[in-house]
Design a protein around this motif. Structure first.
Motif, PDB file in Angstrom:
ATOM      1  N   SER A  11       0.852  -1.185   0.000  1.00 23.34           N
ATOM      2  CA  SER A  11       0.000   0.000   0.000  1.00 23.34           C
ATOM      3  C   SER A  11       0.892   1.242   0.000  1.00 23.34           C
ATOM      4  O   SER A  11       2.102   1.150   0.206  1.00 23.34           O
ATOM      5  CB  SER A  11      -0.893   0.007   1.249  1.00 23.34           C
ATOM      6  N   LYS A  12       0.282   2.419  -0.188  1.00 20.39           N
ATOM      7  CA  LYS A  12       1.098   3.635  -0.216  1.00 20.39           C
ATOM      8  C   LYS A  12       1.695   3.966   1.145  1.00 20.39           C
ATOM      9  O   LYS A  12       2.613   4.773   1.233  1.00 20.39           O
ATOM     10  CB  LYS A  12       0.323   4.808  -0.803  1.00 20.39           C
ATOM     11  N   LYS A  13       1.221   3.328   2.211  1.00 21.55           N
ATOM     12  CA  LYS A  13       1.854   3.502   3.524  1.00 21.55           C
ATOM     13  C   LYS A  13       3.216   2.811   3.569  1.00 21.55           C
ATOM     14  O   LYS A  13       4.076   3.194   4.345  1.00 21.55           O
ATOM     15  CB  LYS A  13       0.970   2.924   4.635  1.00 21.55           C
ATOM     16  N   LYS A  14       3.407   1.776   2.738  1.00 21.92           N
ATOM     17  CA  LYS A  14       4.641   0.996   2.770  1.00 21.92           C
ATOM     18  C   LYS A  14       5.652   1.378   1.695  1.00 21.92           C
ATOM     19  O   LYS A  14       6.787   0.928   1.740  1.00 21.92           O
ATOM     20  CB  LYS A  14       4.317  -0.490   2.653  1.00 21.92           C
ATOM     21  N   THR A  15       5.219   2.176   0.706  1.00 22.85           N
ATOM     22  CA  THR A  15       6.162   2.571  -0.340  1.00 22.85           C
ATOM     23  C   THR A  15       5.844   3.968  -0.862  1.00 22.85           C
ATOM     24  O   THR A  15       4.681   4.315  -1.055  1.00 22.85           O
ATOM     25  CB  THR A  15       6.191   1.572  -1.512  1.00 22.85           C
ATOM     26  N   ARG A  16       6.888   4.713  -1.135  1.00 27.59           N
ATOM     27  CA  ARG A  16       6.738   6.067  -1.681  1.00 27.59           C
ATOM     28  C   ARG A  16       6.531   6.051  -3.190  1.00 27.59           C
ATOM     29  O   ARG A  16       6.187   7.067  -3.795  1.00 27.59           O
ATOM     30  CB  ARG A  16       7.957   6.909  -1.323  1.00 27.59           C
ATOM     31  N   ILE A  17       6.710   4.903  -3.813  1.00 26.65           N
ATOM     32  CA  ILE A  17       6.609   4.812  -5.272  1.00 26.65           C
ATOM     33  C   ILE A  17       5.207   5.163  -5.762  1.00 26.65           C
ATOM     34  O   ILE A  17       5.055   5.835  -6.783  1.00 26.65           O
ATOM     35  CB  ILE A  17       7.033   3.408  -5.754  1.00 26.65           C
ATOM     36  N   ILE A  18       4.173   4.724  -5.046  1.00 21.89           N
ATOM     37  CA  ILE A  18       2.803   4.963  -5.506  1.00 21.89           C
ATOM     38  C   ILE A  18       2.521   6.454  -5.633  1.00 21.89           C
ATOM     39  O   ILE A  18       2.031   6.915  -6.671  1.00 21.89           O
ATOM     40  CB  ILE A  18       1.781   4.276  -4.571  1.00 21.89           C
ATOM     41  N   ASN A  19       2.811   7.231  -4.598  1.00 23.41           N
ATOM     42  CA  ASN A  19       2.560   8.674  -4.660  1.00 23.41           C
ATOM     43  C   ASN A  19       3.390   9.346  -5.750  1.00 23.41           C
ATOM     44  O   ASN A  19       2.924  10.268  -6.411  1.00 23.41           O
ATOM     45  CB  ASN A  19       2.811   9.333  -3.307  1.00 23.41           C
ATOM     46  N   PHE A  20       4.607   8.884  -5.945  1.00 21.73           N
ATOM     47  CA  PHE A  20       5.454   9.430  -7.003  1.00 21.73           C
ATOM     48  C   PHE A  20       4.805   9.194  -8.367  1.00 21.73           C
ATOM     49  O   PHE A  20       4.719  10.103  -9.193  1.00 21.73           O
ATOM     50  CB  PHE A  20       6.843   8.787  -6.960  1.00 21.73           C
ATOM     51  N   LEU A  21       4.318   7.989  -8.603  1.00 22.10           N
ATOM     52  CA  LEU A  21       3.687   7.666  -9.877  1.00 22.10           C
ATOM     53  C   LEU A  21       2.384   8.426 -10.081  1.00 22.10           C
ATOM     54  O   LEU A  21       2.065   8.838 -11.201  1.00 22.10           O
ATOM     55  CB  LEU A  21       3.429   6.161  -9.981  1.00 22.10           C
ATOM     56  N   LYS A  22       1.626   8.621  -8.988  1.00 22.05           N
ATOM     57  CA  LYS A  22       0.325   9.286  -9.102  1.00 22.05           C
ATOM     58  C   LYS A  22       0.450  10.746  -9.545  1.00 22.05           C
ATOM     59  O   LYS A  22      -0.515  11.318 -10.039  1.00 22.05           O
ATOM     60  CB  LYS A  22      -0.438   9.195  -7.778  1.00 22.05           C
TER      61      LYS A  22
END
Length: 195
Positions: A11-22
């Motif tokens: 989930s986005k709590k466990k990785t910064r990649i999701i917010n970066f991609l969004k």
């Protein structure tokens, strides 16, 4: 042109990649849910990170592009579950790898990888895990421009390596906050136990 990305796993709590991609793409996250054929067909890119399911071969056949997996081991060593524990217990190289999904468990061709040498203060499994996560995220973000422009190649994994299942983690393991050197010595003395 990549517009829609499916991100499977953490989930986005466990990785910064999701917010970066969004910030730049339409990102659909599937936290530990199965990838459906319609999702696979509609995705411009599929990224797995912390995803614990096998992608079926029929899904692999219908995707527009190869599926990318982020794994916190130096493949071919420590395929499968708990790679951080096994790198220390088996005394294998520590690192992170971005590879293609091929239907096996962490067996696909390698796109990028990096050895990780830990700092002296990284003395617990939890601390080394955090360092591995930071390294794989950094490696992925550095690689992303090449991924988006198809300016990359993949190489077949070399050597036999090692593979562990979730059930292989010994029942007498003290936990992720244990001091690595002490825990490995204790497990070597007692032997690995399973329920």
């Amino acid at each position: 042109m990549i517009k829609k990305i499916y991100f499977l796993g953490y989930s986005k709590k466990k990785t910064r990649i999701i917010n970066f991609l969004k910030k730049n793409f339409i990102v659909k996250t599937l936290h530990n849910k199965s990838l459906t054929p319609s999702s696979a067909k509609n995705a411009d890119l599929i990224i797995l990170f912390g995803y614990n399911k096998i992608i079926k071969k029929e899904i692999l056949k219908i995707t527009k592009r190869p599926i990318i997996n982020l794994h916190i081991s130096f493949l071919p060593y420590n395929r499968g579950a708990h790679p951080n524990f096994w790198a220390f217990y088996d005394n294998t190289p520590t690192g992170v790898t971005i590879h293609l999904i091929d239907g096996g468990v962490d067996t696909g061709p390698i796109v990028k990888q990096r050895f990780v040498n830990f700092e002296k203060e990284d003395d617990t499994f939890a601390k080394t895990y955090a360092a591995l996560i930071e390294n794989i995220e950094g490696l992925f973000l550095d690689f992303l421009p090449s991924l988006l422009t198809d300016d990359w190649t993949a190489k077949k994994q070399r050597g036999i390596g090692t593979h562990h299942y979730a059930k292989d983690l010994p029942s007498n393991f003290s936990g992720w906050d244990s001091i690595i050197e002490q825990e490995i010595a204790r497990l070597d003395k007692e032997g690995l136990k399973y329920e």
